[in-house]
Design an enzyme around this catalytic site. Sequence first.
Site, PDB file in Angstrom:
ATOM      1  N   HIS A 199       0.737   5.376   2.071  1.00  0.00           N
ATOM      2  CA  HIS A 199       1.229   5.664   0.715  1.00  0.00           C
ATOM      3  C   HIS A 199       0.702   7.020   0.245  1.00  0.00           C
ATOM      4  O   HIS A 199       1.445   7.833  -0.307  1.00  0.00           O
ATOM      5  CB  HIS A 199       0.738   4.606  -0.276  1.00  0.00           C
ATOM      6  CG  HIS A 199       1.276   3.216  -0.059  1.00  0.00           C
ATOM      7  ND1 HIS A 199       0.464   2.111  -0.023  1.00  0.00           N
ATOM      8  CD2 HIS A 199       2.543   2.756   0.090  1.00  0.00           C
ATOM      9  CE1 HIS A 199       1.192   1.020   0.151  1.00  0.00           C
ATOM     10  NE2 HIS A 199       2.464   1.378   0.222  1.00  0.00           N
ATOM     11  N   LYS A 250       4.707 -12.777  -7.634  1.00  0.00           N
ATOM     12  CA  LYS A 250       3.892 -12.546  -6.437  1.00  0.00           C
ATOM     13  C   LYS A 250       2.434 -12.776  -6.790  1.00  0.00           C
ATOM     14  O   LYS A 250       2.014 -12.520  -7.910  1.00  0.00           O
ATOM     15  CB  LYS A 250       4.048 -11.092  -5.963  1.00  0.00           C
ATOM     16  CG  LYS A 250       5.205 -10.868  -5.019  1.00  0.00           C
ATOM     17  CD  LYS A 250       5.068  -9.499  -4.371  1.00  0.00           C
ATOM     18  CE  LYS A 250       6.305  -9.121  -3.576  1.00  0.00           C
ATOM     19  NZ  LYS A 250       6.249  -7.743  -3.078  1.00  0.00           N
ATOM     20  N   ARG A 298       9.235   3.585   7.428  1.00  0.00           N
ATOM     21  CA  ARG A 298       8.323   3.519   8.561  1.00  0.00           C
ATOM     22  C   ARG A 298       9.076   3.337   9.868  1.00  0.00           C
ATOM     23  O   ARG A 298       8.784   3.972  10.852  1.00  0.00           O
ATOM     24  CB  ARG A 298       7.341   2.346   8.397  1.00  0.00           C
ATOM     25  CG  ARG A 298       6.222   2.629   7.457  1.00  0.00           C
ATOM     26  CD  ARG A 298       5.505   1.379   7.047  1.00  0.00           C
ATOM     27  NE  ARG A 298       6.371   0.526   6.261  1.00  0.00           N
ATOM     28  CZ  ARG A 298       5.976  -0.525   5.568  1.00  0.00           C
ATOM     29  NH1 ARG A 298       4.728  -0.893   5.615  1.00  0.00           N
ATOM     30  NH2 ARG A 298       6.827  -1.223   4.866  1.00  0.00           N
ATOM     31  N   SER A 348       0.292  -2.690   3.467  1.00  0.00           N
ATOM     32  CA  SER A 348      -0.747  -3.292   2.632  1.00  0.00           C
ATOM     33  C   SER A 348      -1.152  -4.647   3.200  1.00  0.00           C
ATOM     34  O   SER A 348      -2.334  -5.013   3.197  1.00  0.00           O
ATOM     35  CB  SER A 348      -0.243  -3.463   1.194  1.00  0.00           C
ATOM     36  OG  SER A 348       0.063  -2.215   0.637  1.00  0.00           O
TER      37      SER A 348
END
Length: 166
Positions: free
Chosen positions: A16, A40, A89, A127
């Site tokens: 990030h 979440k 990615r 993450s």
Amino acid sequence: MRALYPGSFDPLTNGHLDLIERASDLFGEVIVAVLSNPSKQPAFSVDQRIAQIQASTEHLNGIEVISFDGLTVNCAVTHRADLILRGLRAMSDFEYELQIAHTNRSLAEQLETVFLATSARHSFLSSSVVKEVARFGGSIDHMVPSEVAKDLMRLFNSAFSPPRHE
Ligand code: ADP
């Protein structure tokens, strides 16, 4: 130009950060928007995530860190962003990101989504992988900024302390 970089950042990784640094060079202003999603269960609160990002981007100019909920396009319009920034990615990111970009464009035609390819050395980072490694005591110093590493160690430290026998 002002870019809005939305995400969960739970927590910020070196991937990030690399994207923020490159976007800051390219666009001048970057608003990092931390998603506050009550459905979440995050490892870090929104305030903790904002503090981590602020501390890790102190060396950069033109960075603002905010929290948001609801639609990303509304956040982008409110903060007068010229574009939405996302990272790619691998191919596995692409299908989902393209769908989101099309959806956002259908909601706010003037807003472009710009993708930056992640640096190869960070392309394996996410993450959740970082949290998994930290949870089991692996070294994460090369994966996250030092402020985040400290917070992760604090978070998972109790899990490694040997059981106390009174
Ligand atoms: P979200 O829940 O919105 O996917 P993330 O915090 O996981 O939030 O990711 C935010 C953005 O950062 C996404 O565009 C994602 O592709 C990008 N990103 C995630 N990991 C990396 C990385 N290792 N390098 C560069 N960009 C990344």
